[in-house]
Scaffold this motif. Sequence first.
Motif, short mmCIF file in Angstrom:
data_model
loop_
_atom_site.label_atom_id
_atom_site.label_comp_id
_atom_site.label_asym_id
_atom_site.label_seq_id
_atom_site.Cartn_x
_atom_site.Cartn_y
_atom_site.Cartn_z
N GLY A 61 0.79 -1.22 0.00
CA GLY A 61 0.00 0.00 0.00
C GLY A 61 0.82 1.27 0.00
N ARG A 62 2.15 1.17 -0.06
CA ARG A 62 3.00 2.36 -0.09
C ARG A 62 3.59 2.54 -1.48
NH1 ARG A 62 5.78 2.72 5.97
NH2 ARG A 62 3.82 2.25 7.06
N LEU A 63 3.47 3.75 -1.99
CA LEU A 63 3.97 4.08 -3.33
C LEU A 63 5.01 5.19 -3.24
CD1 LEU A 63 0.62 4.11 -5.35
CD2 LEU A 63 2.42 2.35 -5.40
N PRO A 64 5.90 5.29 -4.23
CA PRO A 64 6.91 6.35 -4.20
C PRO A 64 6.28 7.73 -4.23
CG PRO A 64 6.93 5.19 -6.32
CD PRO A 64 6.04 4.43 -5.42
N HIS A 65 6.73 8.60 -3.33
CA HIS A 65 6.26 9.98 -3.37
C HIS A 65 7.41 10.94 -3.64
CE1 HIS A 65 7.73 12.15 0.22
NE2 HIS A 65 7.75 10.97 0.80
N SER A 66 8.67 10.51 -3.45
CA SER A 66 9.80 11.39 -3.81
C SER A 66 11.03 10.55 -4.07
CB SER A 66 10.07 12.41 -2.71
OG SER A 66 10.61 11.80 -1.55
N MET A 67 11.91 11.12 -4.89
CA MET A 67 13.19 10.48 -5.21
C MET A 67 14.23 11.55 -5.43
SD MET A 67 14.23 8.01 -8.43
CE MET A 67 13.59 9.18 -9.61
N HIS A 245 18.85 14.13 -10.32
CA HIS A 245 17.43 14.16 -10.67
C HIS A 245 16.61 14.03 -9.40
CE1 HIS A 245 14.07 13.43 -13.57
NE2 HIS A 245 13.54 12.82 -12.52
N ALA A 246 15.57 14.85 -9.29
CA ALA A 246 14.63 14.76 -8.17
C ALA A 246 13.22 14.84 -8.71
CB ALA A 246 14.87 15.87 -7.16
N MET A 247 12.31 14.09 -8.10
CA MET A 247 10.92 14.18 -8.52
C MET A 247 9.99 13.83 -7.36
SD MET A 247 10.64 10.95 -11.19
CE MET A 247 9.01 11.42 -11.75
N TRP A 248 8.77 14.34 -7.47
CA TRP A 248 7.74 14.14 -6.47
C TRP A 248 6.44 13.76 -7.19
CZ3 TRP A 248 11.38 17.83 -6.69
CH2 TRP A 248 12.21 18.03 -5.57
N TRP A 249 5.73 12.79 -6.64
CA TRP A 249 4.44 12.37 -7.18
C TRP A 249 3.34 12.84 -6.23
CZ3 TRP A 249 8.81 9.43 -7.09
CH2 TRP A 249 9.26 8.85 -8.28
N TYR A 250 2.26 13.39 -6.80
CA TYR A 250 1.14 13.85 -5.98
C TYR A 250 -0.17 13.16 -6.33
CZ TYR A 250 4.19 17.38 -4.09
OH TYR A 250 5.23 18.00 -3.44
N GLN A 251 -0.25 12.61 -7.52
CA GLN A 251 -1.43 11.86 -7.92
C GLN A 251 -0.98 10.70 -8.81
OE1 GLN A 251 -4.93 13.81 -9.43
NE2 GLN A 251 -4.37 15.77 -8.54
N CYS A 275 16.82 22.25 -15.15
CA CYS A 275 15.55 22.14 -15.87
C CYS A 275 14.48 21.63 -14.92
CB CYS A 275 15.69 21.18 -17.05
SG CYS A 275 16.92 21.70 -18.29
N ILE A 276 13.28 22.18 -15.06
CA ILE A 276 12.16 21.76 -14.22
C ILE A 276 10.98 21.39 -15.11
CG2 ILE A 276 12.91 23.22 -12.30
CD1 ILE A 276 10.72 25.18 -13.00
N ALA A 277 10.09 20.57 -14.56
CA ALA A 277 8.91 20.14 -15.31
C ALA A 277 7.76 19.87 -14.35
CB ALA A 277 9.20 18.88 -16.13
N LYS A 278 6.58 20.32 -14.75
CA LYS A 278 5.34 19.93 -14.10
C LYS A 278 4.63 18.96 -15.05
CE LYS A 278 4.75 24.49 -11.97
NZ LYS A 278 3.86 25.70 -11.90
N PHE A 289 6.02 16.59 -10.13
CA PHE A 289 6.94 17.72 -10.32
C PHE A 289 8.35 17.15 -10.30
CE2 PHE A 289 9.53 21.34 -9.15
CZ PHE A 289 8.92 22.40 -9.78
N MET A 290 9.21 17.66 -11.17
CA MET A 290 10.57 17.13 -11.24
C MET A 290 11.58 18.22 -11.56
SD MET A 290 9.72 14.89 -14.66
CE MET A 290 8.36 14.16 -13.77
#
Length: 301
Positions: A61-67, A245-251, A275-278, A289-290
């Motif tokens: 039940g746990r999913l990645p939210h940041s890296m 590289h860093a990224m965050w998942w919200y949905q 560089c950034i990306a939504k 977001f990354m």
Amino acid sequence: MSTADESLVRAIAALDVQEQQPVDGRSRFRGESLDFPTGRLYGGQLLGQAIMAGGRTVPGGRLPHSMHAYYLRTGLLKQDIQAEVETIRDGHSFSSRRVDLRQGERTILDALLSYQQVGQEGIHYGDPMPTGLPDPEDLPGSREQMEPYADQSPFADYYAHQSPFDLRHVGGTVLLDDAENSDSGDDGRSRQAVWSRTQGKADLDPLMRRALLAMECDQIMMEPALRRAGLSMTTPGISFASIDHAMWWYQDLDPCDWHCFIQESPVAAHGRSLCIAKVYTRQGDLAAFMVQEAMIRVPRD
């Protein structure tokens, strides 16, 4: 029903790391390597494999939210990847993992990942997706666009025949041709929008969805920097590589469905570009977001 293209099947197989015998108390996994036109391992593949390896060790039940990941050495083609996972902590709703990707004695990527229990309550908001974007169906697909150049450029051949993603740029692409101007002072020229989805569909679990998004984004993350500098991937003498590289998942986002990258590059110095990306769902929800820093160098002459 799965209608996955062969390129997507290969990508999923590479990300689907297989558990091996533990080493020094660390979980261990093996992953395959995919060809890439740079002649070295594709960074997005490594990101996805780290996400999958860490995710296979956390409570259900746990999913990645940041890296947060660092590329340490060049990965070699035709060699498998060994992923070693260290359990840092399992809390009430968060799990932390450190993942080292190795080839032999060489560590090529080091990543710190956090996984969160799905469905946590709290505040909720998100920047809206820009309005007025054309529908992806009205834009040329990357295979259609790159096919005429496939025998002239290894990158064109890759996007025409091997990439598991259908990238559709709003405006021109920097994959082949230099931008019209090389004035790096124009910050507006670094902004771009790219619709994307996988080539075909597959039934994916949520962990694989997030790993595929990480794999996908690295194909276009440095494009805003190239665009702002008036360069392309085929500029003579150019050398480039992802640094971190860093990224965050919200949905949750299904990469098999259309989604849109809104990108820009705010700064470059010392041979490095940020560089950034939504990433938005087609319905306009901000899902991820990354941020990535890349080394980009071009000979002075």
